[in-house]
Design an enzyme around this catalytic site. Structure first.
Site, PDB file in Angstrom:
ATOM      1  N   ILE A 146      -2.587  -9.747   8.920  1.00  0.00           N
ATOM      2  CA  ILE A 146      -1.153  -9.678   9.156  1.00  0.00           C
ATOM      3  C   ILE A 146      -0.723  -8.246   8.853  1.00  0.00           C
ATOM      4  CG2 ILE A 146      -0.625 -12.117   8.797  1.00  0.00           C
ATOM      5  CD1 ILE A 146       0.142 -11.562   5.975  1.00  0.00           C
ATOM      6  N   ASP A 147       0.349  -7.809   9.482  1.00  0.00           N
ATOM      7  CA  ASP A 147       0.759  -6.414   9.390  1.00  0.00           C
ATOM      8  C   ASP A 147       1.161  -6.018   7.972  1.00  0.00           C
ATOM      9  OD1 ASP A 147       0.374  -6.229  12.130  1.00  0.00           O
ATOM     10  OD2 ASP A 147       2.457  -6.761  12.579  1.00  0.00           O
ATOM     11  N   LYS A 148       1.166  -4.729   7.731  1.00  0.00           N
ATOM     12  CA  LYS A 148       1.460  -4.174   6.405  1.00  0.00           C
ATOM     13  C   LYS A 148       2.737  -4.759   5.801  1.00  0.00           C
ATOM     14  CE  LYS A 148       2.959   0.166   4.278  1.00  0.00           C
ATOM     15  NZ  LYS A 148       3.372   1.555   4.542  1.00  0.00           N
TER      16      LYS A 148
END
Length: 311
Positions: A146-148
């Site tokens: 999942i993105d930062k």
């Protein structure tokens, strides 16, 4: 025997004599034969030139012919080169095969250019050393990302068998991932299904975009949870797992995610610390017990504070 195999260390050779395989795509043939390997793993081997047909590199879509000799080189696991770092982890569940993590905002999942340390992988290596090696030395244990600045649940594999088992669930969509997002604008429909291929943005390689011609298939389902004056709280379920998929799809239909620094509005923000997108629910089949497991994570405080203010 229709397929002859020769194994030397990690090298395997297949001689195509089975008429059922003639004319099929290479990746489909290998998925049928290498039952202990995921399609994702096989496609990566082909893309990286580790699969040769008659000593030549080919594409996944290559159609096999009678008497084709397929050579498969499965690289041996390498020593991990990420540094263990004592970074706190919010562990939702852990056993000998998997770890389920509730990832906070501003934490990158694995080392990459610009983020060589301080990642979830660095934290995991300080917590335990028995992680799967399938995704290489910089991404041990990482099955999906999942993105930062996206918060919430992801599952990590502690061994290669668990990794392959979970990767197959990603492929056949039995690994259920549900997200909560706050989007700009009021959505009138109760439910929606976005079908739009996603690829690299032709004008900015750091971004993704809907690309009907060259993009990969991408499907997102959404359901309205609550409407506010100028915003809508929704749940999203991924049918595919393209990079930035929910962020790209919601922006594409005119409802960008609040706080998104890449795809969202740049002014009149309710939140400026990253997209308000949270992986709330994860449902999977356990690699060893084969039992269905459901995990949930509440909205982080900063996300909940925005909702409370809107209410």
């Amino acid at each position: 025997m229709n397929i002859m195999k020769e194994k030397r260390k990690m090298k395997q050779k297949l001689l195509i004599t089975n008429s059922d395989y003639i004319g099929l795509r290479l990746d489909k043939v290998l998925v049928s034969e290498l039952k202990d390997r995921s399609r994702e793993f096989i496609m990566r081997l082909i893309d990286e030139g580790e699969v040769l047909v008659n000593d030549k590199k080919v594409k996944n879509s290559y159609r096999v012919k009678e008497n084709d000799e397929i050579t498969i080189n499965i690289p041996e696991a390498k020593n991990l080169d990420a540094t263990p770092q004592d970074i706190p982890l919010d562990i939702v569940y852990e056993d000998d095969d998997i770890i389920v993590i509730n990832k906070p905002r501003d934490l990158v999942v694995h080392p990459s250019n610009g983020h060589e340390d301080g990642t979830l992988v660095n934290a995991l290596l300080a917590h335990c050393t028995n992680l799967s090696g399938i995704n290489g030395v910089k991404r041990p244990g990482i099955v999906h990302r999942i993105d930062k600045d996206t918060t919430g649940l992801l599952v990590v594999a502690k061994n290669d068998y668990a990794h392959e088992f979970l990767a197959k669930q990603l492929e056949d969509h039995t690994l259920h991932r549900e997200y909560i997002a706050l989007v700009k604008g009021v959505i009138k429909e109760e439910d929606g299904k976005i079908i739009a291929p996603i690829g690299r943005d032709k004008y900015n390689r750091q971004k993704m975009a809907v690309d009907v011609k060259n993009g990969k298939p991408a499907v997102t389902h959404f359901h309205v949870l609550k409407r506010f004056n100028q915003y809508t709280l929704i749940s999203c379920v991924l049918e595919t797992g393209r990079t930035h998929q929910i962020r790209v799809h919601m922006n594409y239909i005119g409802y960008p995610i609040e706080g998104d620094p890449v795809y969202g509005p740049k002014s009149h923000l309710l939140f400026d610390k990253g997209q308000l997108l949270h992986a709330e629910k994860l449902i999977l089949i356990h690699p060893k017990t084969k039992k269905k497991m459901t995990f949930t994570a509440p909205l982080p405080k900063d996300f909940q504070d925005v909702i409370d203010n809107l209410e």
